[in-house]
Design an enzyme around this catalytic site. Structure first.
Site, PDB file in Angstrom:
ATOM      1  N   ASP A  51      11.515   0.240 -12.398  1.00 48.04           N
ATOM      2  CA  ASP A  51      12.460   1.335 -12.110  1.00 48.04           C
ATOM      3  C   ASP A  51      12.401   2.375 -13.231  1.00 48.04           C
ATOM      4  OD1 ASP A  51      13.756  -0.145 -14.055  1.00 48.04           O
ATOM      5  OD2 ASP A  51      15.624  -0.402 -12.936  1.00 48.04           O
ATOM      6  N   ASP A  90      10.447  -3.802  -9.185  1.00 47.02           N
ATOM      7  CA  ASP A  90      11.823  -3.875  -9.684  1.00 47.02           C
ATOM      8  C   ASP A  90      12.826  -3.689  -8.554  1.00 47.02           C
ATOM      9  OD1 ASP A  90      12.246  -4.463 -12.344  1.00 47.02           O
ATOM     10  OD2 ASP A  90      11.919  -2.401 -13.027  1.00 47.02           O
ATOM     11  N   GLU A 188      13.449  -7.688 -23.394  1.00 47.02           N
ATOM     12  CA  GLU A 188      13.308  -6.301 -23.847  1.00 47.02           C
ATOM     13  C   GLU A 188      14.183  -6.042 -25.071  1.00 47.02           C
ATOM     14  OE1 GLU A 188      13.545  -3.313 -20.797  1.00 47.02           O
ATOM     15  OE2 GLU A 188      13.587  -1.679 -22.244  1.00 47.02           O
TER      16      GLU A 188
HETATM   17  O1  KIV Z   1      11.100  -0.647 -15.429  1.00 52.72           O
HETATM   18  C1  KIV Z   1      10.343  -1.053 -16.331  1.00 52.72           C
HETATM   19  O2  KIV Z   1       9.341  -0.411 -16.684  1.00 52.72           O
HETATM   20  C2  KIV Z   1      10.658  -2.313 -16.987  1.00 52.72           C
HETATM   21  C3  KIV Z   1       9.860  -2.676 -18.194  1.00 52.72           C
HETATM   22  C4  KIV Z   1      10.352  -1.918 -19.358  1.00 52.72           C
HETATM   23  C5  KIV Z   1       9.853  -4.136 -18.435  1.00 52.72           C
HETATM   24  O3  KIV Z   1      11.548  -3.000 -16.569  1.00 52.72           O
END
Ligand code: KIV
Length: 291
Positions: A51, A90, A188
Site C-alpha cells: 500500500d 497488501d 518495520e
Molecule cells: O507497503 C509497503 O511497501 C510495505 C513495506 C514497507 C513492507 O508494507
C-alpha cells in the site's frame, strides 16, 4: 513448485520453509508490470504490491488513502508480468477492520487480481482477520513494528519497540501471528535487538525493513532502492541507483533535441518510396532531416 505451465513459482510454504536457511529471503515492492518484470528478472523471492503505492506512486502523504480496488488494480498489473516470485498484496486500511465477511471478500479480491498471498498490519488484535483469511485458504503475511496504517495512532512514522514493554508487545504479537499460521512476518523500523528476539522466537521467517541484519529476509520499496523517490531518505534505505536524476537528465536532453531540431532524425522517421514522395511533390521542398 512447478505450476500447470511448467514454470517454477515461489510458494508461501516454500518461503515459510526457508526459515533458518543461510541465504536471507529477498522481497521488493512493485506496483505495475514493468517494475514487476524488473524485480522478477533480478531473481527476488517475493514481490510485495504494497500500500506504499499510495505514497511512492499516487502522491499521497500516507497509505490511508488507497482502497481495495486500488490494490487490486495494481496487483493485476503486477500479475500480468507472470513473475516467478511470490506475489503478496497488501490489504489496505479499513479492508480487514470491519467484519470477517468483508475481510475475506477483500482478500479474495486480491487473489482474483493475481496475488498468491496477502499481508495485513497488526498483532493480536488482528488475529480474527488472520484466522478468517486462512480459513479461506489464503496465505497471510503479518506486519509489526511501524505499521504505517496506524500512523495517526502512533503519532507519526516513528521507530517502534524502543522500550522493554514495547519490545515485549512486538515479540508476543509476532509469536501470536506465527502460531495463528502466518507464513512470514514483516518487521518495520524496530531496533535490531528486538528484530533478533522476534526472529529467534518464531518458526516462520521475519522480513525486515529498518530492522537490522538479524532477520530471515529483507524488503525495500522499489522507488527508494532505485532512487526514483528521493524527497525523503530514511536511514534504512540504501539507494542502488539514482533513477530520478538519470530520468531528469534524459528528459532534458530530449527537450533540448526537439527544440534544436535534432529529434527526430532520418533514422527515426518513416519514409515513403521515392516515387510516392515524388508524386506528393515533395522533392525540392525544404526538408531539414538530419541523417
Ligand atoms: O507497503 C509497503 O511497501 C510495505 C513495506 C514497507 C513492507 O508494507
Amino acid at each position: 513448485m512447478t505450476d500447470l505451465t511448467g514454470s517454477r513459482r515461489t510458494t508461501a510454504p516454500a518461503v515459510s520453509a526457508a526459515k533458518g536457511s543461510d541465504t536471507p529471503l529477498v522481497m521488493v515492492t512493485a506496483y505495475d508490470a514493468p517494475s514487476a518484470r524488473a524485480v522478477d528478472a533480478a531473481g527476488v523471492d517475493m514481490i510485495l504490491v504494497g500500500d506504499s503505492v499510495a505514497m511512492v506512486v499516487l502522491g499521497y502523504d500516507d497509505t490511508l488513502h488507497v482502497t481495495i480496488d486500488d490494490l487490486a488494480h495494481h496487483t493485476a498489473a503486477v500479475a500480468r508480468a507472470k513473475p516467478r516470485a511470490l506475489v503478496v498484496a497488501d490489504l489496505p486500511w479499513m479492508s480487514y477492520h470491519v467484519s470477517r465477511e468483508e475481510t475475506v471478500r477483500n482478500a479474495a479480491q486480491l487473489v482474483r487480481a493475481g496475488a498468491t498471498a496477502v499481508k495485513l498490519e497488526g498483532g493480536r488484535k488482528r488475529l480474527d482477520a488472520v484466522h478468517a483469511i486462512l480459513d479461506a485458504e489464503i496465505p497471510v503475511m503479518g506486519h509489526l513494528g511501524l505499521t504505517p496504517q496506524s500512523v495517526h495512532a502512533l503519532g507519526g512514522f516513528r521507530v517502534q519497540g524502543k522500550t522493554l514493554d514495547a519490545a515485549r508487545i512486538i515479540v508476543d504479537d509476532a509469536v501470536a501471528l506465527a502460531e495463528a499460521g502466518c507464513f512470514a512476518v514483516v518487521l518495520e523500523c524496530v531496533p535490531d535487538a528486538v528484530a533478533r528476539m522476534v526472529t529467534d522466537s518464531i518458526a516462520v521467517p521475519t522480513i525486515g525493513i529498518g530492522a537490522g541484519r538479524h532477520c530471515d529476509g529483507q524488503v525495500l520499496v522499489y522507488h527508494d532502492l532505485l532512487g526514483i523517490e528521493c524527497r525523503v531518505a530514511p536511514k534504512f534505505v540504501r539507494r542502488y541507483a539514482d533513477v530520478h536524476a538519470q530520468s531528469v537528465a534524459a528528459l532534458e536532453q530530449f527537450a533540448d533535441d526537439v527544440r534544436a531540431g535534432r529529434f527526430p532524425a532520418s533514422g527515426e522517421t518513416y519514409h515513403a518510396a521515392d516515387a510516392v514522395t515524388e508524386a506528393l511533390g515533395l522533392y525540392g521542398s525544404s526538408e531539414h532531416v538530419p541523417a
